[in-house]
Design an enzyme around this catalytic site. Structure first.
Site, mmCIF file in Angstrom:
data_model
loop_
_atom_site.group_PDB
_atom_site.id
_atom_site.type_symbol
_atom_site.label_atom_id
_atom_site.label_comp_id
_atom_site.label_asym_id
_atom_site.label_seq_id
_atom_site.Cartn_x
_atom_site.Cartn_y
_atom_site.Cartn_z
ATOM 1 N N GLU A 35 0.859 -1.178 0.000
ATOM 2 C CA GLU A 35 0.000 0.000 0.000
ATOM 3 C C GLU A 35 0.906 1.243 0.000
ATOM 4 O O GLU A 35 1.813 1.332 0.834
ATOM 5 C CB GLU A 35 -0.896 0.007 1.242
ATOM 6 N N ARG A 260 5.679 -13.357 9.279
ATOM 7 C CA ARG A 260 6.245 -12.052 8.951
ATOM 8 C C ARG A 260 7.627 -11.909 9.579
ATOM 9 O O ARG A 260 8.005 -12.675 10.465
ATOM 10 C CB ARG A 260 5.328 -10.927 9.422
ATOM 11 N N LYS A 270 3.508 0.214 10.045
ATOM 12 C CA LYS A 270 3.627 1.521 9.393
ATOM 13 C C LYS A 270 2.966 2.625 10.222
ATOM 14 O O LYS A 270 3.422 3.768 10.214
ATOM 15 C CB LYS A 270 3.040 1.468 7.983
#
Length: 558
Positions: A35, A260, A270
């Site tokens: 994104e 992850r 983020k």
């Protein structure tokens, strides 16, 4: 296809089984779908390496798709940085970058299709009412009073949403699935919301935007992605991903989840990284303390080292915490092969060589990189007054047996130059040493030593007359706790390391002012340092990259 099955990770096992069964004609097509609402971080680096290298291994291809479904937070600046980071890591995507916004028209058609099939409806409930109706893990949800609107009414309302007839937040489009599902993502998730905001690519063309869960999977399908690799937190989204594929009867991309990248002393949220930037804890997204790819690049981490770290960290099915020492080990190993050595004195004390002729300057030949013969040698000026590191001299207490550097009436070799002996110590009124007076032995020049003197220690130095002053930014861990976000009762910023940046003035050999920003050097005996883009011709700035001490691999051997 690989024949070394014991070396395969679980994703490769799945892919090889698909190829064996002829699924998708043996094609392996992956994508990296960030994104564009922030900079990429170490977790994204793992996803980039995995997606691109998996496709390369099996002769496939990888798309870069920017999942730009939220005009409020996205920006072309982030898009350009994402592209730069991927290319810097050494990868190139297929046929130019793609965007979820490329598919806004098609996604809207999918939404209309679901409404026509009685599988989606327009809900006038407020966000608070929708959240309350969802229930929780132990309590089933309740159906919206608008859930059973007719197909005709839903189509009309959806068209009105698209045309901008209603204000933000007044209506949403929801899938009609199962409000009693144990999976919260299946309790009539929102597909579209109204946002009267311009998009960074489509401008004011749309005033409704698809939710991530609706746009992401369908974009994979539109692109024909065979293996949709994502991190483990999306495992609960997979039933919804598959539900859309089934109900829309579209290309069956397969979602596969992996753990992850969690690294000690780093965060990969983020939202939290944005707080560090906006609240002034760091200088920006590319601050060398940040776990962003841009920050690591600015600090001097080589792309090859980050790729190797991602490979060594491996692909797992369960969450784990990777030691930051492994990352630093990979950086150190790569720079040991590639970085030129230079002499820089970080805490200088002046040495006056009293028997060296005043005004005389000699050029001393020093190798650039003992690990790379092709790097050649360079000439370094030597004169009567030089600087050495303050901790390379010990007066009191008397130096211990294994201290092979300089002390009163002790000898040491200057790298690439002569052996010197300390004869006198000059101090200021506070007792701080300001100068060392030494003598040198002319016959002891490196490469042609006929002095017969034996010394065990060699130290670095710079000529005082020729040295250049530079700013050195010494970086430490950004946080004092290896897992700053794991404490439920504390804000992660409570663990911010106030000493994570210290600035000092150092003396460096005169060749360095001709360096290019982004070049990383080994400052002999001190560590690796990278020339920062902030540098100007008159003011050079070096960032500490990693020290020379490899405690991580030593601990692993023990």
């Amino acid at each position: 296809m690989s024949t070394e099955r014991e070396s395969l990770n679980f994703i490769e096992e799945i892919i090889e089984e698909d190829i064996k069964n002829g699924k998708h004609g043996g094609l392996v097509y992956t994508r990296f779908p960030p994104e564009p609402n922030g900079y990429l971080h170490i977790g994204h680096a793992k996803a980039i390496v995995l997606n691109f290298e998996i496709a390369q291994k099996y002769g496939g291809k990888t798309n870069l798709r920017l999942d730009d479904t939220n005009p409020t937070t996205e920006d072309t600046h982030f898009v350009e940085n994402i592209k730069q980071d991927i290319q810097w890591l050494g990868f190139q995507w297929e046929n130019g970058e793609l965007y979820a916004s490329d598919y806004f028209g098609k996604l809207y058609e999918y939404a209309v299709d679901l409404v026509k099939k009685g599988l989606a409806y327009v809900d006038d409930s407020t966000p608070e009412e929708i959240a309350e109706m969802k229930g929780d893990i132990s309590v089933p949800g309740t159906e919206s009073p608008y859930r059973n609107r007719s197909i005709e009414e839903n189509l009309e309302l959806l068209e009105g949403m698209k045309n901008g007839d209603y204000p933000d937040g007044s209506r949403v489009l929801r899938a009609k699935i199962d409000m009693a599902s144990p999976n919260m993502h299946m309790r009539d998730p929102i597909l579209y919301r109204i946002k009267h905001e311009d998009h960074h690519r489509t401008g004011g063309e749309w005033c409704i935007y698809p939710m991530y869960d609706f746009a992401h999977g369908q974009s994979d399908s539109i692109e024909g992605i065979t293996h949709s690799l994502c991190s483990l937190e999306f495992r609960h989204h997979r039933p919804l991903y598959d539900w859309f594929i089934e109900k829309l009867e579209i290309f069956p991309s397969r979602q596969i989840e992996f753990a992850r990248m969690n690294v000690e002393y780093m965060i990969t949220s983020k939202r939290k990284l944005k707080r560090l930037v906006e609240e002034g804890f760091v200088t920006g997204w590319d601050d060398p303390r940040m776990p962003t790819i841009a920050g690591m690049r600015r600090r001097g981490y080589p792309a090859a080292a980050i790729r190797e770290f991602c490979r060594r960290a491996g692909i797992a099915k369960r969450e784990n915490l990777i030691e930051i020492g492994l990352l630093e080990y990979c950086v150190r190993q790569e720079l040991n092969k590639t970085a030129d050595r230079v002499m820089a004195v970080l805490d200088p004390v002046k040495v006056v060589i009293t028997n060296y002729p005043e005004g005389q300057v000699e050029e001393m030949e020093v190798e650039n990189n003992p690990e790379d013969e092709s790097a050649g040698n360079r000439m370094v000026p030597f004169s009567r007054e030089i600087y050495i590191e303050r901790d390379d001299f010990m007066e009191n207490p008397p130096p211990p047996k294994k201290f092979y550097r300089l002390g009163p009436d002790r000898m040491v070799r200057l790298k690439g130059a002569y052996i010197i002996e300390c004869n006198d110590v000059v101090k200021d009124e506070s007792g701080k040493i300001t100068e060392l007076h030494c003598t040198y032995f002319p016959e002891s020049r490196s490469g042609s030593d006929t002095s017969g003197l034996k010394v065990k220690g060699t130290i670095h130095w710079v000529s005082a007359e020729h040295a250049k002053e530079v700013e050195v930014r010494m970086y430490d861990r950004l946080f004092t706790d290896p897992t700053p976000t794991s404490h439920e009762d504390k804000d992660f910023l409570e663990f911010f390391n106030e000493d994570s940046l210290k600035k000092i003035t150092a003396k460096v050999e005169p060749a360095l002012p001709h360096a290019e920003p982004g070049t990383t050097y080994q400052f002999l005996r001190k560590g690796y340092f990278c020339l920062d883009p902030d540098s100007t011709e008159d003011h050079l700035v070096f960032n500490s990259t990693v020290n020379l001490r490899d405690t991580w691999s030593k601990m692993k051997k023990n």
